[in-house]
Structure formats: C-alpha cells, structure tokens
Design a protein around this motif. Structure first.
Motif, mmCIF file in Angstrom:
data_model
loop_
_atom_site.group_PDB
_atom_site.id
_atom_site.type_symbol
_atom_site.label_atom_id
_atom_site.label_comp_id
_atom_site.label_asym_id
_atom_site.label_seq_id
_atom_site.Cartn_x
_atom_site.Cartn_y
_atom_site.Cartn_z
ATOM 1 N N GLY A 186 132.243 52.689 8.377
ATOM 2 C CA GLY A 186 133.010 52.877 9.598
ATOM 3 C C GLY A 186 132.152 53.245 10.796
ATOM 4 O O GLY A 186 132.630 53.864 11.752
ATOM 5 N N THR A 187 130.878 52.866 10.759
ATOM 6 C CA THR A 187 129.952 53.189 11.837
ATOM 7 C C THR A 187 130.112 52.211 12.995
ATOM 8 O O THR A 187 130.073 50.995 12.788
ATOM 9 C CB THR A 187 128.492 53.134 11.336
ATOM 10 N N GLN A 188 130.289 52.728 14.207
ATOM 11 C CA GLN A 188 130.340 51.841 15.378
ATOM 12 C C GLN A 188 128.940 51.305 15.660
ATOM 13 O O GLN A 188 127.962 52.043 15.621
ATOM 14 C CB GLN A 188 130.840 52.579 16.613
ATOM 15 N N ILE A 189 128.860 50.027 15.918
ATOM 16 C CA ILE A 189 127.574 49.404 16.225
ATOM 17 C C ILE A 189 127.720 48.494 17.434
ATOM 18 O O ILE A 189 128.809 47.996 17.717
ATOM 19 C CB ILE A 189 127.029 48.585 15.034
ATOM 20 N N ALA A 190 126.629 48.331 18.126
ATOM 21 C CA ALA A 190 126.537 47.296 19.153
ATOM 22 C C ALA A 190 125.703 46.167 18.570
ATOM 23 O O ALA A 190 124.663 46.407 17.945
ATOM 24 C CB ALA A 190 125.892 47.844 20.419
ATOM 25 N N LEU A 191 126.175 44.940 18.751
ATOM 26 C CA LEU A 191 125.470 43.751 18.247
ATOM 27 C C LEU A 191 125.004 42.913 19.423
ATOM 28 O O LEU A 191 125.796 42.586 20.309
ATOM 29 C CB LEU A 191 126.403 42.909 17.383
ATOM 30 N N ALA A 192 123.730 42.565 19.425
ATOM 31 C CA ALA A 192 123.197 41.726 20.494
ATOM 32 C C ALA A 192 122.595 40.460 19.902
ATOM 33 O O ALA A 192 121.747 40.535 19.012
ATOM 34 C CB ALA A 192 122.141 42.481 21.287
ATOM 35 N N PHE A 193 123.049 39.307 20.390
ATOM 36 C CA PHE A 193 122.431 38.028 20.059
ATOM 37 C C PHE A 193 121.486 37.668 21.197
ATOM 38 O O PHE A 193 121.889 37.648 22.370
ATOM 39 C CB PHE A 193 123.484 36.930 19.927
ATOM 40 N N CYS A 194 120.232 37.375 20.857
ATOM 41 C CA CYS A 194 119.227 37.002 21.862
ATOM 42 C C CYS A 194 118.668 35.629 21.492
ATOM 43 O O CYS A 194 118.196 35.445 20.364
ATOM 44 C CB CYS A 194 118.090 38.025 21.906
ATOM 45 N N ASP A 195 118.702 34.696 22.421
ATOM 46 C CA ASP A 195 118.280 33.323 22.148
ATOM 47 C C ASP A 195 117.273 32.891 23.221
ATOM 48 O O ASP A 195 117.546 32.989 24.420
ATOM 49 C CB ASP A 195 119.490 32.389 22.155
ATOM 50 N N ILE A 196 116.095 32.430 22.777
ATOM 51 C CA ILE A 196 115.037 32.034 23.713
ATOM 52 C C ILE A 196 115.503 30.831 24.528
ATOM 53 O O ILE A 196 115.985 29.835 23.972
ATOM 54 C CB ILE A 196 113.734 31.698 22.958
ATOM 55 N N ASP A 197 115.348 30.922 25.833
ATOM 56 C CA ASP A 197 115.775 29.837 26.730
ATOM 57 C C ASP A 197 114.815 28.652 26.658
ATOM 58 O O ASP A 197 113.591 28.824 26.629
ATOM 59 C CB ASP A 197 115.834 30.354 28.174
ATOM 60 N N HIS A 198 115.379 27.453 26.636
ATOM 61 C CA HIS A 198 114.599 26.196 26.678
ATOM 62 C C HIS A 198 113.516 26.152 25.595
ATOM 63 O O HIS A 198 112.422 25.621 25.810
ATOM 64 C CB HIS A 198 113.945 26.021 28.058
ATOM 65 N N PHE A 199 113.834 26.689 24.412
ATOM 66 C CA PHE A 199 112.808 26.734 23.368
ATOM 67 C C PHE A 199 112.438 25.333 22.886
ATOM 68 O O PHE A 199 111.279 25.067 22.558
ATOM 69 C CB PHE A 199 113.303 27.582 22.191
#
Length: 320
Positions: A186-199
């Motif tokens: 039941g732990t609150q988490i923040a999730l971040a998706f990071c995607d390299i631009d124009h890879f």
C-alpha cells in the motif's frame, strides 16, 4: 503465413521490420506459447499493440525464440535451479548412507560383542569403520562445496535475470516485481517514464554502437541524479523511475533535474569526435498506490503527450 504476418502488423500499425515480422510469426503460429498468451492478454477487446510493447515482449519471451538478455538469463537461472536440486538430492543420499553406515557399525558391534576379547577382530572392525567414515566425510565435504558453488551460481543467475545487460540497470522484470511489492504494501509511489527523444535518428546517423553508448550515458545520469530512487530500463530507449513515498511535485522536480543534466551533456562520437548534438528525453509522471498497471498506462500516456507537445519536457498528473 508471410501475408498473414504483414496483415497482422498493418492492423496494429507496426513497421514491417525483421523483429516485428518475427514477433508476428511467433504469435500467429503459436511457436512461442508464452508470447501468444501475453499478446492475447494485451489485445483482448480490440486493443492495438504499441511498438514498445512488442520490444518488451520480445525481450522477455522465454526460450530460443526470444532475443533479449532476459530470456537467456531466465534459462540460465532455471538450469542452476535444476543442478542445485540434483546436488541437494545427492547430499540427502549421502546423509542417508552415513546414517545407514552408523547403524551397520552398531549392529556389527552388537553381533561381535561376544568376541570383544579378540583384539584382531575388533581392530579390523574399527579400522573398516574408520575407513568408511573417512570416505563419507570426504564425499560430504565435496558435496557441500559443490552445493555452495551452485547456490552462488543461482544467486548470480537470479541477478542476471533482473538486470539489463547493456546498462546494468534493473530490467522490466525487476521493476514489475518491485511495483507489485509496493502495491501489496500500500505504498504510494510516483512513476516516471522517460524516453530519449529522436533516438532512432541517432542510431540511423551514427550506428547502433553509438546509440548503445548514449543509452549508457542516459542510464548513468538518471541513476546519479535520481539516487536513491529506483531507475530501470523498461525496454528500447525507455527508462522508468520508481519514487516511493514521493508526491507528484517532488517527482517532477527530480525528473526535471535529471532531464537538465542529460541535455547539458556534450556528447561526441568517440572515434571521430563528431558532436552528436543535444540529447534529450521526454517524461510523463503519475502517482499510484494500489494499481501500478493503471499508473504505468497513465505515465505512458503523459509521456506521449510530452512528445507531441514538442519533446524535451516533463508532464505530470495526480492519479485519480
């Protein structure tokens, strides 16, 4: 079958690349049962596959039909498990033999108690038992050492199965496991998706070796700036950051710090010293407590919103 594979790719708006064609072939023929089941679960209800889902599934697909490090690592882990089970059976067998030998020794002593005055007989019996005991001790020691080595191999295989071979970051398998654990707690988490631009343009212009080095640099920068939070490679040029007990505003500030650190790097081709140009990433952030899958989808949607808004930016929202 080739025509069916092309129709399948067209239906999901996927490029007809060798990897995607292989994916379609494995799915349509059922050659990889795990892949068939996983895809059916995604596309149920008419949902269209995304390229990143195809890449992730091909990386995780077990057996020789998968082409990622994860498949090889899982196979290695299972091999070590089997060897360890066999070794433990051997160890158990030796223990049973030792118990049996001790019982036999006791019976021999009882049977020859009336001959205890015959020193030569008693001496021969003791000498034989000592020889058997020494042999058993030697075999037990060898088995114990082999068992410990196999345990270490299994631990290493488990670690390999949860590590991305290129960046040494936790892979999707490890991230999914961690998310399930947080959800159970039941732990609150923040999730971040990071995607390299124009890879893709980096790979096309400079080659995949340079692209791999870019992935490593981004991985190292994310790890350094997001420490002590969890940074993993989710597949392709996409990374995920898991920030337990962090609110959306704090997560946004941390991701922005990482984004600025990546974009400020002056990257060049090692062999020619040619500048790569500015390397950036886009990110989407969502909050989650009990449903990591929903948060992952929302973070992914926000990531593509950031891409469509011009790239090199972070967008976040609080999950409902």
């Amino acid at each position: 079958m080739a025509q069916e594979a092309i129709r399948f790719l067209d239906a999901h708006m996927l490029d007809a690349t060798p990897t995607n064609y292989t994916f379609a072939y494995l799915y349509l023929t059922g050659a990889n049962g795990w892949l068939r089941k996983a895809v059916d679960g995604i596309i149920e209800g008419g949902v269209r596959l995304a390229q990143k889902e195809v890449d992730g599934l091909m990386e995780l697909a077990p057996g020789e039909t998968g082409h990622g490090a994860a498949a090889s690592s899982m196979a290695t882990e299972e091999e070590h498990r089997a060897r360890l089970r066999l070794q433990m059976l051997s160890f158990s067998d030796l223990t049973a033999q030792a118990i049996s030998s001790a019982g036999s020794f006791g019976r021999d002593l009882a049977q020859r108690a009336d001959m205890i005055g015959g020193a030569s007989d008693l001496g021969g019996l003791v000498a034989a038992m000592l020889e058997r005991t020494a042999e058993m001790e030697r075999r037990l020691a060898e088995t114990r050492l082999e068992t410990e080595r196999l345990r270490q191999d299994l631990d290493a295989a488990r670690d390999d199965a949860t590590r991305d071979a290129l960046t040494n970051l936790p892979n999707r398998r490890a991230i999914d496991r961690q998310l399930r654990l947080f959800a159970e707690q039941g732990t609150q988490i923040a999730l971040a998706f990071c995607d390299i631009d124009h890879f893709k343009s980096i790979n096309d212009r400079f080659g995949h070796a340079v692209g791999d080095r870019v992935l490593k640099v981004v991985a190292e920068t994310l790890s350094a700036t997001m420490d002590p939070h969890i940074v993993g490679r989710f597949g392709g040029e996409e990374f995920v950051v898991v920030l337990p007990q962090v609110d959306a505003e704090t997560a946004f500030a941390l991701v922005e710090k990482a984004r600025a650190a990546v974009s400020s790097r002056n990257m060049r081709v090692r062999d020619t010293d040619e500048p790569l140009g500015q390397v950036t990433f886009s990110a989407g952030i969502a909050l989650c407590r009990n449903d990591p899958e929903a948060a992952l989808r929302q973070a992914d949607d926000l990531l593509y919103e950031a891409k469509n808004s011009g790239r090199n930016r972070t967008i976040y929202k609080v999950a409902a």
